[in-house]
Design an enzyme around this catalytic site. Structure first.
Site, short mmCIF file in Angstrom:
data_model
loop_
_atom_site.label_atom_id
_atom_site.label_comp_id
_atom_site.label_asym_id
_atom_site.label_seq_id
_atom_site.Cartn_x
_atom_site.Cartn_y
_atom_site.Cartn_z
N ASP A 31 0.81 -1.22 0.00
CA ASP A 31 0.00 0.00 0.00
C ASP A 31 0.84 1.27 0.00
O ASP A 31 0.42 2.30 0.52
CB ASP A 31 -0.97 0.02 1.20
CG ASP A 31 -1.89 -1.18 1.20
OD1 ASP A 31 -2.23 -1.66 0.10
OD2 ASP A 31 -2.26 -1.65 2.29
N HIS A 52 -4.59 -1.90 -5.79
CA HIS A 52 -3.82 -0.75 -6.28
C HIS A 52 -4.80 0.32 -6.75
O HIS A 52 -5.63 0.06 -7.62
CB HIS A 52 -2.89 -1.18 -7.42
CG HIS A 52 -1.85 -2.17 -6.98
ND1 HIS A 52 -0.94 -2.74 -7.83
CD2 HIS A 52 -1.58 -2.69 -5.75
CE1 HIS A 52 -0.15 -3.56 -7.14
NE2 HIS A 52 -0.53 -3.55 -5.88
N THR A 73 -8.34 -3.54 -0.32
CA THR A 73 -8.93 -4.86 -0.54
C THR A 73 -9.92 -5.23 0.57
O THR A 73 -10.97 -5.78 0.31
CB THR A 73 -7.80 -5.92 -0.64
OG1 THR A 73 -6.97 -5.54 -1.72
CG2 THR A 73 -8.34 -7.31 -0.88
N ARG A 112 -9.88 -2.70 6.08
CA ARG A 112 -9.40 -2.65 7.47
C ARG A 112 -8.56 -1.39 7.68
O ARG A 112 -7.81 -0.98 6.79
CB ARG A 112 -8.48 -3.86 7.74
CG ARG A 112 -9.22 -5.18 7.76
CD ARG A 112 -8.27 -6.32 8.04
NE ARG A 112 -7.35 -6.56 6.93
CZ ARG A 112 -6.45 -7.53 6.91
NH1 ARG A 112 -6.33 -8.35 7.93
NH2 ARG A 112 -5.67 -7.69 5.87
N GLY A 145 -0.09 13.95 -3.50
CA GLY A 145 -1.54 13.77 -3.52
C GLY A 145 -1.85 12.57 -4.39
O GLY A 145 -0.98 12.08 -5.11
P1 GDP Z 1 -0.65 0.24 -3.56
O1 GDP Z 1 -1.24 -1.02 -3.08
O2 GDP Z 1 0.81 0.34 -3.27
O3 GDP Z 1 -0.96 0.56 -5.00
O4 GDP Z 1 -1.33 1.41 -2.69
P2 GDP Z 1 -2.90 1.54 -2.35
O5 GDP Z 1 -3.62 1.99 -3.56
O6 GDP Z 1 -3.40 0.34 -1.66
O7 GDP Z 1 -2.85 2.67 -1.24
C1 GDP Z 1 -2.32 3.94 -1.50
C2 GDP Z 1 -3.43 4.98 -1.27
O8 GDP Z 1 -2.85 6.27 -1.24
C3 GDP Z 1 -4.43 5.02 -2.41
O9 GDP Z 1 -5.69 5.37 -1.91
C4 GDP Z 1 -3.90 6.15 -3.32
O10 GDP Z 1 -4.93 6.79 -4.06
C5 GDP Z 1 -3.33 7.08 -2.31
N1 GDP Z 1 -2.17 7.88 -2.71
C6 GDP Z 1 -1.15 7.55 -3.54
N2 GDP Z 1 -0.23 8.54 -3.55
C7 GDP Z 1 -0.68 9.49 -2.71
C8 GDP Z 1 -0.16 10.74 -2.25
O11 GDP Z 1 0.93 11.18 -2.62
N3 GDP Z 1 -0.93 11.45 -1.35
C9 GDP Z 1 -2.12 10.99 -0.89
N4 GDP Z 1 -2.78 11.73 -0.01
N5 GDP Z 1 -2.62 9.81 -1.30
C10 GDP Z 1 -1.91 9.08 -2.18
P1 IMO Z 2 -0.75 -4.23 -2.19
O1 IMO Z 2 -0.26 -4.82 -3.49
C1 IMO Z 2 -0.92 -4.56 2.17
C2 IMO Z 2 -0.81 -8.61 3.85
C3 IMO Z 2 -2.06 -9.02 4.60
C4 IMO Z 2 -1.45 -9.95 5.63
C5 IMO Z 2 -0.35 -10.65 4.84
C6 IMO Z 2 -0.75 -12.01 4.29
O2 IMO Z 2 -2.04 -3.55 -2.27
O3 IMO Z 2 0.33 -3.42 -1.56
P2 IMO Z 2 -2.28 -12.72 2.23
O4 IMO Z 2 -3.73 -12.45 1.96
O5 IMO Z 2 -1.35 -12.23 1.19
O6 IMO Z 2 -2.01 -14.16 2.58
O7 IMO Z 2 -1.97 -11.90 3.58
O8 IMO Z 2 -0.02 -9.78 3.77
N1 IMO Z 2 -1.03 -8.12 2.46
C7 IMO Z 2 -1.03 -6.83 2.11
N2 IMO Z 2 -0.92 -5.71 2.86
N3 IMO Z 2 -1.00 -4.47 0.82
C8 IMO Z 2 -1.08 -5.57 0.07
O9 IMO Z 2 -1.03 -5.54 -1.29
C9 IMO Z 2 -1.14 -6.83 0.71
N4 IMO Z 2 -1.24 -8.11 0.27
C10 IMO Z 2 -1.16 -8.89 1.36
O10 IMO Z 2 -2.69 -7.91 5.18
O11 IMO Z 2 -0.83 -9.19 6.65
MG MG Z 3 -2.78 -1.67 -1.83
#
Ligand code: GDP
Ligand code: IMO
Ligand code: MG
Length: 429
Positions: free
Chosen positions: A13, A41, A303, A306, A418
């Site tokens: 994330d 993502h 996903t 939480r 952002g």
């Molecule tokens: P990923 O799993 O690594 O792709 O990340 P996620 O999408 O799960 O979580 C990142 C969150 O931060 C998302 O809701 C994005 O829209 C948001 N985001 C990404 N870059 C920035 C940023 O620079 N600032 C803020 N405020 N939000 C961001």
């Molecule tokens: P992205 O690609 C954050 C974490 C779960 C749990 C551990 C094992 O969005 O960054 P799993 O379901 O893979 O067996 O869970 O890994 N986890 C993530 N946490 N971002 C993810 O993916 C994750 N994918 C799995 O929360 O701790």
């Molecule tokens: Mg993510």
């Protein structure tokens, strides 16, 4: 850049989706190499928010081909829903997506087994996403899996699924779970098979051909280095290699062809699920980092919804992650969230049983005993979300960014201020 990769440097994330989106204007193919729908993502384009779980974020760029590589595990039922959702949002998926014939399928019983295994662990739960990831990779390793190419032959697939559901149901019942209704499950699988079969391809041959033609390829990592099955906080990890090794084993592209590795490092740290977290905060500062959940980008799982655990940036894992994946570009995300803090801490080393260490112990009991060694920097109060170049950032924000780049030892990259596509500034030190 011919072949590049994007990798998370913390516990997932980090904002990989946004960085893949920003890099994918320069590429022709985006390929996922590992993980499954445990990934979430997010990409924000205008007023539209896209949440991708299996399909690479490159699908949001016209002219980019999206490939689900052999190292990914995909749930056919979930994938059909994801395709439908994207098409409802106006994204064309037909003709722009390939599913590896070698990728393993998350079968409905894998999801049940994931949940059952978590409930058996009781207070020692890993906190998985419940997407069947662990049981699917376990089936792959024990050579009992179902793969993409199996979708191409309806009769063979249905016979295989029937037999595997019966076997899994015996195990589910033994674990005191509720057996899957076989006929109903098979009907759903039959529909998904028909929808997905046209996307199945030999993606290894496709990527080799693309490489030979010099087409630009971007590998989209999922999760983050500390969730890696080998290098993460085992057993509180996911079931795949989320670091450099996964780029090659999950696509078929040779490791020495990957020249640029983009590490994504959130300006603070978050973790969802259980396990050690040296810089975790529990009070008001954590709430300030997390947000209230009103905004799409507050720290609540894409996903699972939480709330994410939050804490200060930890460059011990930043450096470790750089070495594991060969990172040579650094992208710091969510810097805007730190606006308003009076002081900001960076963890530069750990103290374990009275001794200063700069590496991450393998034993999580030792890691749990590690205390962060912080260096404190002044914060800034000005909003930074409108910055278009590095010099627009307040001096304290520039100093913080430079400090992280220098601690990790990288000179090139970006800072994201952002969630939107344009909210990013280049860093060249
Ligand atoms: P990923 O799993 O690594 O792709 O990340 P996620 O999408 O799960 O979580 C990142 C969150 O931060 C998302 O809701 C994005 O829209 C948001 N985001 C990404 N870059 C920035 C940023 O620079 N600032 C803020 N405020 N939000 C961001
Ligand atoms: P992205 O690609 C954050 C974490 C779960 C749990 C551990 C094992 O969005 O960054 P799993 O379901 O893979 O067996 O869970 O890994 N986890 C993530 N946490 N971002 C993810 O993916 C994750 N994918 C799995 O929360 O701790
Ligand atoms: Mg993510």
């Amino acid at each position: 850049m011919t072949i590049a990769a994007v990798v998370g440097m913390q516990w997932g994330d980090e904002g990989k989706g946004k960085i893949v989106d920003s890099l994918s204007d320069q590429v022709e193919i985006v390929v996922r190499c590992q993980g499954g729908a445990n990934a979430g993502h997010t990409v924000v384009l205008g007023e539209e928010v896209y949440k991708l779980h299996i399909i690479p974020s490159g699908i949001l760029r016209d002219g980019v081909m999206s490939v689900v590589g052999n190292g990914v595990v995909f749930d056919p039922l979930g994938l059909v829903e994801e395709i439908d959702r994207l098409e409802e949002q106006g994204v064309t998926v037909q003709g722009r997506l390939l599913l590896s014939d070698r990728a393993h399928l998350v079968m409905p019983y894998h999801r049940v087994l994931d949940t059952l295994s978590e409930s058996q662990l009781a207070e020692n739960k890993i906190g998985t996403t419940g997407r069947g990831i662990g049981p699917t990779y376990a089936a792959k390793a024990s050579r009992e899996g179902v793969r993409g190419h199996n979708l191409l032959d309806a009769d063979r697939f249905m016979a295989m699924a029937r037999e595997k559901i019966a076997t899994a149901n015996r195990r589910i019942t033994w674990l005191q779970g509720e057996a899957l209704p076989a006929d109903e499950t098979l009907e759903k699988l039959a529909v998904a098979r028909e929808r997905l079969a046209p996307f199945v391809a030999d993606t290894v041959a496709y990527l080799h051909q693309a490489q030979a033609e010099g087409r630009k390829i971007l590998i989209e990592g999922a999760q983050g280095s500390q969730l890696d099955i080998d290098f993460g906080t085992y057993p509180f990890v996911t079931s795949s290699n989320t670091t450099g090794g996964g780029f090659a084993s999950g696509t078929g592209l040779p490791p020495n062809a990957i020249s640029d590795v983009h590490g994504v490092f959130k300006a603070f740290t978050t973790r969802v699920g259980a396990g050690p977290f040296v810089t975790e905060l529990l009070g008001d500062e954590a709430l300030q980092m997390r947000g209230t959940g009103e905004n799409q980008w507050d720290e609540f799982g894409t996903t699972t919804g939480r709330p994410r655990r939050c804490g200060w940036a930890d460059v011990v894992i930043g450096r470790y992650s750089k070495r594991l994946s060969g990172i040579n570009h650094l992208h710091i995300t969510k810097l805007d969230v730190l606006t308003g803090f009076e002081k900001i801490n960076i963890c530069v080393a750990y103290e374990l049983d009275g001794k200063k260490i700069e590496s991450v112990p393998a034993d999580i009991e030792a890691l749990e005993r590690c205390q962060p060694v912080y260096e404190t920097m002044p914060g800034w109060q000005e909003p930074i979300t409108e910055a278009t170049k590095f010099e627009d950032l307040p001096a304290a924000a520039q100093a913080y960014v430079k400090r992280i780049f220098s601690e990790i030892g990288i000179k090139l990259g970006t800072v994201s201020v952002g969630p939107r596509r344009k909210q990013i500034v280049t860093v060249k030190l």
